[in-house]
Design a protein around this motif. Structure first.
Motif, PDB file in Angstrom:
ATOM      1  N   VAL A  42       0.827  -1.194   0.000  1.00  0.00           N
ATOM      2  CA  VAL A  42       0.000   0.000   0.000  1.00  0.00           C
ATOM      3  C   VAL A  42       0.867   1.252   0.000  1.00  0.00           C
ATOM      4  CG1 VAL A  42      -1.679   1.323   1.314  1.00  0.00           C
ATOM      5  CG2 VAL A  42      -1.897  -1.171   1.164  1.00  0.00           C
ATOM      6  N   HIS A  43       0.479   2.201  -0.841  1.00  0.00           N
ATOM      7  CA  HIS A  43       1.156   3.494  -0.878  1.00  0.00           C
ATOM      8  C   HIS A  43       0.117   4.594  -0.938  1.00  0.00           C
ATOM      9  CE1 HIS A  43       5.288   2.121  -1.394  1.00  0.00           C
ATOM     10  NE2 HIS A  43       4.836   1.226  -2.243  1.00  0.00           N
ATOM     11  N   LEU A  44       0.329   5.616  -0.136  1.00  0.00           N
ATOM     12  CA  LEU A  44      -0.457   6.843  -0.173  1.00  0.00           C
ATOM     13  C   LEU A  44       0.548   7.983  -0.229  1.00  0.00           C
ATOM     14  CD1 LEU A  44      -2.806   5.733   2.651  1.00  0.00           C
ATOM     15  CD2 LEU A  44      -3.729   6.571   0.520  1.00  0.00           C
ATOM     16  N   VAL A  45       0.428   8.824  -1.232  1.00  0.00           N
ATOM     17  CA  VAL A  45       1.392   9.901  -1.416  1.00  0.00           C
ATOM     18  C   VAL A  45       0.651  11.207  -1.627  1.00  0.00           C
ATOM     19  CG1 VAL A  45       3.323  10.756  -2.761  1.00  0.00           C
ATOM     20  CG2 VAL A  45       3.038   8.290  -2.425  1.00  0.00           C
ATOM     21  N   GLU A  46       0.908  12.164  -0.739  1.00  0.00           N
ATOM     22  CA  GLU A  46       0.297  13.483  -0.857  1.00  0.00           C
ATOM     23  C   GLU A  46       1.197  14.402  -1.682  1.00  0.00           C
ATOM     24  OE1 GLU A  46      -0.300  11.922   3.403  1.00  0.00           O
ATOM     25  OE2 GLU A  46       1.310  12.118   1.926  1.00  0.00           O
TER      26      GLU A  46
ATOM     27  N   CYS B 137      -3.949  13.189  -3.296  1.00  0.00           N
ATOM     28  CA  CYS B 137      -3.536  11.939  -2.662  1.00  0.00           C
ATOM     29  C   CYS B 137      -3.534  10.854  -3.737  1.00  0.00           C
ATOM     30  CB  CYS B 137      -4.480  11.572  -1.530  1.00  0.00           C
ATOM     31  SG  CYS B 137      -4.108   9.990  -0.744  1.00  0.00           S
ATOM     32  N   ASP B 138      -2.353  10.385  -4.037  1.00  0.00           N
ATOM     33  CA  ASP B 138      -2.202   9.304  -5.000  1.00  0.00           C
ATOM     34  C   ASP B 138      -2.042   8.008  -4.224  1.00  0.00           C
ATOM     35  OD1 ASP B 138      -0.024   8.798  -7.904  1.00  0.00           O
ATOM     36  OD2 ASP B 138      -1.956   7.947  -7.334  1.00  0.00           O
ATOM     37  N   TYR B 139      -2.735   6.959  -4.617  1.00  0.00           N
ATOM     38  CA  TYR B 139      -2.724   5.739  -3.827  1.00  0.00           C
ATOM     39  C   TYR B 139      -2.632   4.515  -4.725  1.00  0.00           C
ATOM     40  CZ  TYR B 139      -7.460   7.118  -4.962  1.00  0.00           C
ATOM     41  OH  TYR B 139      -8.579   7.595  -5.610  1.00  0.00           O
TER      42      TYR B 139
ATOM     43  N   THR C 268     -13.188  20.935   1.091  1.00  0.00           N
ATOM     44  CA  THR C 268     -13.971  19.968   0.340  1.00  0.00           C
ATOM     45  C   THR C 268     -13.046  18.851  -0.130  1.00  0.00           C
ATOM     46  OG1 THR C 268     -13.701  21.260  -1.691  1.00  0.00           O
ATOM     47  CG2 THR C 268     -15.738  21.588  -0.448  1.00  0.00           C
ATOM     48  N   THR C 269     -13.628  17.706  -0.345  1.00  0.00           N
ATOM     49  CA  THR C 269     -12.834  16.576  -0.810  1.00  0.00           C
ATOM     50  C   THR C 269     -13.625  15.786  -1.821  1.00  0.00           C
ATOM     51  OG1 THR C 269     -11.463  14.705  -0.085  1.00  0.00           O
ATOM     52  CG2 THR C 269     -13.618  14.942   0.969  1.00  0.00           C
ATOM     53  N   GLY C 270     -12.907  15.049  -2.618  1.00  0.00           N
ATOM     54  CA  GLY C 270     -13.557  14.225  -3.622  1.00  0.00           C
ATOM     55  C   GLY C 270     -12.523  13.447  -4.392  1.00  0.00           C
ATOM     56  N   ARG C 271     -13.014  12.763  -5.397  1.00  0.00           N
ATOM     57  CA  ARG C 271     -12.138  11.962  -6.228  1.00  0.00           C
ATOM     58  C   ARG C 271     -12.002  12.610  -7.592  1.00  0.00           C
ATOM     59  NH1 ARG C 271     -12.772   5.484  -7.570  1.00  0.00           N
ATOM     60  NH2 ARG C 271     -10.984   5.334  -8.963  1.00  0.00           N
TER      61      ARG C 271
ATOM     62  N   LYS D  73      -7.583  11.728 -12.918  1.00  0.00           N
ATOM     63  CA  LYS D  73      -6.219  11.478 -12.448  1.00  0.00           C
ATOM     64  C   LYS D  73      -6.133  10.226 -11.585  1.00  0.00           C
ATOM     65  CE  LYS D  73      -4.938  16.389 -12.425  1.00  0.00           C
ATOM     66  NZ  LYS D  73      -4.444  17.520 -11.607  1.00  0.00           N
ATOM     67  N   GLY D  74      -7.292   9.720 -11.185  1.00  0.00           N
ATOM     68  CA  GLY D  74      -7.268   8.551 -10.305  1.00  0.00           C
ATOM     69  C   GLY D  74      -6.727   8.873  -8.928  1.00  0.00           C
ATOM     70  N   THR D  75      -6.990  10.087  -8.467  1.00  0.00           N
ATOM     71  CA  THR D  75      -6.516  10.504  -7.150  1.00  0.00           C
ATOM     72  C   THR D  75      -7.671  11.108  -6.357  1.00  0.00           C
ATOM     73  OG1 THR D  75      -5.931  12.721  -7.935  1.00  0.00           O
ATOM     74  CG2 THR D  75      -4.218  11.028  -8.067  1.00  0.00           C
TER      75      THR D  75
END
Length: 125
Positions: free
Chosen positions: A2-6, A22-24, A68-71, A75-77
């Motif tokens: 698992v990787h999560l990169v801000e 956030c790329d995961y 706010t947040t979302g997908r 970009k798939g992030t």
């Protein structure tokens, strides 16, 4: 693995806006809620906003109306949009993944299963 990169942190003037990404990889997003936490100097890490895999969102009272947040499907992030930035927003911001079954607790760091490494946001003139 698992990787999560801000990404996207930096120095911003008060009143400005910022978008963090956030790329995961390494896990099935359908089974997780993605949350954003922040930790200011000398303070505990706090959950500010999160979104479940089915789109339900939760946010801390202190940031409602500005965060706010979302997908970003293109970009798939995931993203965190912060508007009308204040000096009190200065912190290291972390992307985190919590199991979807605990989505209503995704602002609670005790339920986080995976953490990113964090990105610094500094709000100053």
């Amino acid at each position: 693995q698992v990787h999560l990169v801000e990404s996207g942190g930096g120095l911003v003037q008060p009143g400005g806006s910022l978008r963090l990404s956030c790329d995961y990889s390494g896990f099935n997003l359908e089974n997780f809620a993605i949350g954003w936490f922040r930790q200011a100097p000398g303070k505990e890490r706090e959950g500010v906003i999160c979104i479940g895999s089915r789109g339900s969102t939760y946010s801390a009272d202190t940031v409602k109306g500005r965060y706010t947040t979302g997908r970003d499907d293109a970009k798939g992030t995931h993203y965190l949009q912060i508007d009308r930035l204040k000096p009190d927003d200065t912190a290291v911001y972390y992307c985190a993944a919590s199991p979807q079954i605990f989505v209503n607790r995704c602002l609670n760091s005790n339920y986080v299963q995976h953490w990113g490494q964090g990105t610094q946001v500094t709000v100053s003139s």
